[in-house]
Scaffold this motif. Structure first.
Motif, PDB file in Angstrom:
ATOM      1  N   LEU A   1       0.858  -1.187   0.000  1.00 43.67           N
ATOM      2  CA  LEU A   1       0.000   0.000   0.000  1.00 43.67           C
ATOM      3  C   LEU A   1       0.892   1.235   0.000  1.00 43.67           C
ATOM      4  N   VAL A   2       0.670   2.124  -0.969  1.00 44.70           N
ATOM      5  CA  VAL A   2       1.390   3.394  -1.027  1.00 44.70           C
ATOM      6  C   VAL A   2       0.340   4.502  -0.983  1.00 44.70           C
ATOM      7  N   PHE A   3       0.503   5.458  -0.081  1.00 50.51           N
ATOM      8  CA  PHE A   3      -0.526   6.482   0.094  1.00 50.51           C
ATOM      9  C   PHE A   3       0.089   7.863   0.204  1.00 50.51           C
ATOM     10  N   ASP A   4      -0.737   8.883  -0.091  1.00 48.41           N
ATOM     11  CA  ASP A   4      -0.276  10.268   0.014  1.00 48.41           C
ATOM     12  C   ASP A   4      -1.492  11.184   0.063  1.00 48.41           C
ATOM     13  N   GLY A   5      -1.328  12.314   0.720  1.00 46.50           N
ATOM     14  CA  GLY A   5      -2.379  13.319   0.789  1.00 46.50           C
ATOM     15  C   GLY A   5      -1.851  14.656   0.333  1.00 46.50           C
ATOM     16  N   ALA A   6      -2.733  15.474  -0.223  1.00 43.97           N
ATOM     17  CA  ALA A   6      -2.341  16.792  -0.718  1.00 43.97           C
ATOM     18  C   ALA A   6      -3.326  17.832  -0.216  1.00 43.97           C
ATOM     19  N   SER A   7      -2.791  18.926   0.292  1.00 41.63           N
ATOM     20  CA  SER A   7      -3.609  20.038   0.750  1.00 41.63           C
ATOM     21  C   SER A   7      -3.004  21.315   0.198  1.00 41.63           C
TER      22      SER A   7
END
Length: 223
Positions: A6-12
């Motif tokens: 699982l590879v995850f990322d968030g952007a704000s």
């Protein structure tokens, strides 16, 4: 041990908030998942949202052993219980994810540099930029091409034969087209050197010595 990834990322950012997830199965198949967060949040919250979304998707597939990768140093260390979670806004996420972790036999988290997380970073940034009505999410398809798209155009002659018909006949039977000039025959021999015939299927060699099955042959075999 059967391990999924699982590879995850968030952007704000100024345009909005989005999350991106990539799941990699045992067979090496990739699943891309994105979502736009329609509420105010920090970048750390977006990272936790992305992780939770990925864990939900993995649990739906009844995966028991997982390796998780993210580029947020804070979130990864908190998930590994190495750092305390002091932000009151992050505590509920930490508790929620902890409950999901109980359904796994083993789960390990790893921090990766941002430059090694470009695909998921691009997905999260993309989802933060667009407003999507309802719950429908657009399908994102990723493919790899080793030549310009115009090279894949299938040209059919007026007699209904594909562009490579003479090449195939020459390789099969060592025969030239009726009425062809010596110059045409010489060109045909040169072109045929770039093709390979396996049974009745014609393949074209590319510069990496990989055999590319002719598109017309694929479409005909599927009918």
């Amino acid at each position: 041990m059967d391990v999924w990834t699982l590879v995850f990322d968030g952007a704000s950012n100024a345009l909005g908030h989005g999350i991106g997830v990539v799941l990699v199965s045992l067979e090496g198949n990739f699943t891309h998942i994105t979502a736009r967060l329609c509420f105010d949040c920090t970048n750390n919250i977006a990272e936790y949202e992305a992780c939770a979304l990925g864990l939900q998707a993995v649990l739906e597939r009844k995966v028991k052993v997982l390796e998780g990768f993210g580029d947020s140093t804070l979130v990864i260390h908190q998930l590994k219980e190495e750092w305390e979670t002091r932000d009151n806004k992050l505590v509920p996420y930490k508790e929620y994810i902890h409950k999901m972790v109980e359904h796994f036999e083993q789960i390990d988290y790893y921090h990766i540099p941002r430059e090694d997380n470009r695909l998921v970073d691009a997905l999260s940034t993309l989802s933060s930029m667009f407003h999507i009505s309802g719950k429908d999410q657009p399908l994102i398809r990723t493919e790899s091409r080793d030549q310009p798209i115009h090279c894949c155009v299938i040209e059919v002659e007026q007699d209904g034969k594909p562009w490579y018909h003479d090449i195939k006949v020459y390789i099969q039977k060592n025969e030239y087209p009726i009425g062809a000039s010596e110059t045409d025959n010489r060109t045909l021999r040169r072109l045929a050197m770039g093709f390979f015939l396996d049974g009745d299927i014609l393949y074209k060699r590319n510069h990496n010595k990989v055999l590319l099955r002719c598109l017309h042959e694929i479409s005909r075999s599927n009918t």
